[in-house]
Each structure stands twice: as structure tokens, then as C-alpha cells.
Scaffold this motif. Structure first.
Motif, PDB file in Angstrom:
ATOM      1  N   GLU A  87       0.768  -1.135  -0.190  1.00 37.84           N
ATOM      2  CA  GLU A  87       0.030   0.072  -0.066  1.00 37.84           C
ATOM      3  C   GLU A  87       1.028   1.365   0.027  1.00 37.84           C
ATOM      4  N   GLU A  90       2.818   1.554  -3.388  1.00 41.35           N
ATOM      5  CA  GLU A  90       1.738   1.942  -4.580  1.00 41.35           C
ATOM      6  C   GLU A  90       1.459   3.584  -4.432  1.00 41.35           C
ATOM      7  N   SER A  91       1.376   3.839  -2.977  1.00 46.10           N
ATOM      8  CA  SER A  91       1.207   5.368  -2.939  1.00 46.10           C
ATOM      9  C   SER A  91       2.442   6.332  -3.369  1.00 46.10           C
ATOM     10  N   TRP A 121       2.611  -6.849  -6.385  1.00 43.09           N
ATOM     11  CA  TRP A 121       2.878  -5.231  -6.670  1.00 43.09           C
ATOM     12  C   TRP A 121       3.814  -5.058  -7.413  1.00 43.09           C
TER      13      TRP A 121
END
Length: 236
Positions: A87, A90-91, A121
Motif C-alpha cells: 500500500e 503504491e502510494s 505489486w
């Protein structure tokens, strides 16, 4: 020396400056005087093939985006703490995309476990995952050593080639000329870049034998795209 803002850029995205200081010191082997938030320092890369100067820029979460990513961004390194995963990765990747960055080198260095989510990812986003903690079951490089090796394997804009006697060669002067001279210089430098990539592919072939299929395909595609780019027209 070239103006810092004109040098190729290595962007390091992280939670804050403090947590990434040790990794940066190991990465550059203490060749810089320190790296400040939203302020860059020059890193002089040197190996047996070439010398190059690049600009290191740390971008902590919550800080305004750098104003000069543009076409100078060559490498993006995402630093993940032990409690961070896909997460946060990705940010930080999305923030760089929004800023207009399209890096050739994408690394995600992580302190925590290599989870299935992080692996998925990395494959989707085409980031090479670099563990910061050694794996007792593997002899592969990790941490700053592996990240440094990936950065050394790149053909940086403005590099100076080093021959076997230690002499250096910059791209032909005719690259800045016009007409037939510029075309000849472009062809000569492009040929050297292409052969350098062929040599890199040969050297990497044996080392990749034990890698998972997905990672081999990703690295092969990266080398192919770099090879093909040497034959594309350069921006004026």
C-alpha cells in the motif's frame, strides 16, 4: 561540473528522512556530505566501465513534490520500513507518476517480509524488490549492495566511458553539432551503448538462472527496452 538540476535524477521516496539515512550512506559509500529533505546531493558513480554524476533527491511522505522531475528522472527507489508494504509502495509510486516521472530503474527496498502482496505489486508495477535483510537460505546480494549494483548497471546520460588504461571518453563532440557530423556521432555513441547492453545481458544470463520465471522475464524485458532505445532518435 554540470549544474546539479541538469544531472540525471535518482529519487528516493520514503516515510521520512531519518529512517532512510543509513541506507543512503551505505548506497553511496559515504561519498556525499549528507542529503537533506527536498535538497539534492551529487553522487559520483565510478566503475570499470564508466564514470557518471547523478543527483540524489529524498522525497519524504507529506512533502510537496519536487518541481523538476521532468525528463531527468532516471531512477526511483522506494524505501519501505518493516511495517510498510504494497500500500505504501503504491502510494509513493503513484505520487511520482503524478509528478511526471517515468524512471528507467525502479527499485523497492524493504525492511519487512517479502509478502505475496508485495511480490504481486512489484510485478505489476515493474519494480525490482530488494530486501534490506539478508536471507540465510540465499546467497543473493541484498540491501544497499544490490541497489547499488542495479544503479551501476544503468547507462546514465552524460557518462564518461573508461577504457582498460583508465582513460575516459565522453559521447562524441559531434552529438552537439549538426548535419552529417551529428549523425555520425550519434551512430557511434549509440553503437557503443548497444554493445554495452549486449555485454550486460551476457553477464546477467548466468546469474538469472536461479531466479523465478517472472523476475527473469521482467529483467529480460528491461534489457530489451534499453537496447532498443539506443536506436531511437534522441531528443534535440
Amino acid at each position: 561540473m554540470t549544474e546539479n538540476k541538469c544531472l540525471p535524477l535518482v529519487l528516493i521516496s520514503t516515510r521520512n528522512l531519518t529512517c532512510v539515512k543509513k541506507f543512503l550512506a551505505d548506497l553511496v559509500e559515504d561519498q556525499t556530505e549528507g542529503i537533506e529533505t527536498n535538497e539534492s546531493r551529487v553522487w559520483r558513480i565510478q566503475n570499470k566501465y564508466y564514470r557518471a554524476e547523478v543527483r540524489l533527491l529524498v522525497w519524504p511522505d507529506g512533502e510537496p513534490p519536487p518541481t523538476h522531475l521532468g525528463g531527468r528522472l532516471e531512477a526511483h527507489v522506494i524505501h519501505l520500513l518493516v511495517d510498510e508494504g504494497e500500500e505504501e509502495a503504491e502510494s509513493r509510486a503513484t505520487a511520482t507518476d503524478t509528478g511526471g516521472g517515468r524512471p528507467h530503474i525502479r527499485l523497492a527496498v524493504f525492511e519487512g517480509p517479502e509478502t505475496d502482496g508485495l511480490v504481486a505489486w512489484g510485478l505489476r508495477r515493474r519494480f525490482e524488490l530488494v530486501p534490506l535483510t539478508p536471507n540465510a537460505a540465499s546467497d543473493d546480494e541484498c540491501g544497499a549492495d544490490r541497489a547499488r549494483a542495479a544503479l551501476h548497471a544503468h547507462l546514465w546520460p552524460g557518462l564518461e566511458r573508461v577504457d582498460s588504461r583508465g582513460a575516459t571518453f565522453r559521447p562524441p563532440d559531434s552529438l552537439s553539432g549538426s548535419g552529417d557530423e551529428a549523425d555520425e556521432g550519434e551512430e557511434a555513441w549509440g553503437e557503443w551503448e548497444a554493445w554495452g547492453l549486449v555485454r550486460a545481458a551476457r553477464e546477467a544470463r548466468g546469474a538469472l538462472g536461479a531466479e523465478p520465471d517472472a523476475e527473469r522475464r521482467l529483467r529480460a524485458e528491461t534489457l530489451l527496452q534499453a537496447f532498443l532505445s539506443t536506436f531511437r532518435p534522441r531528443a534535440p
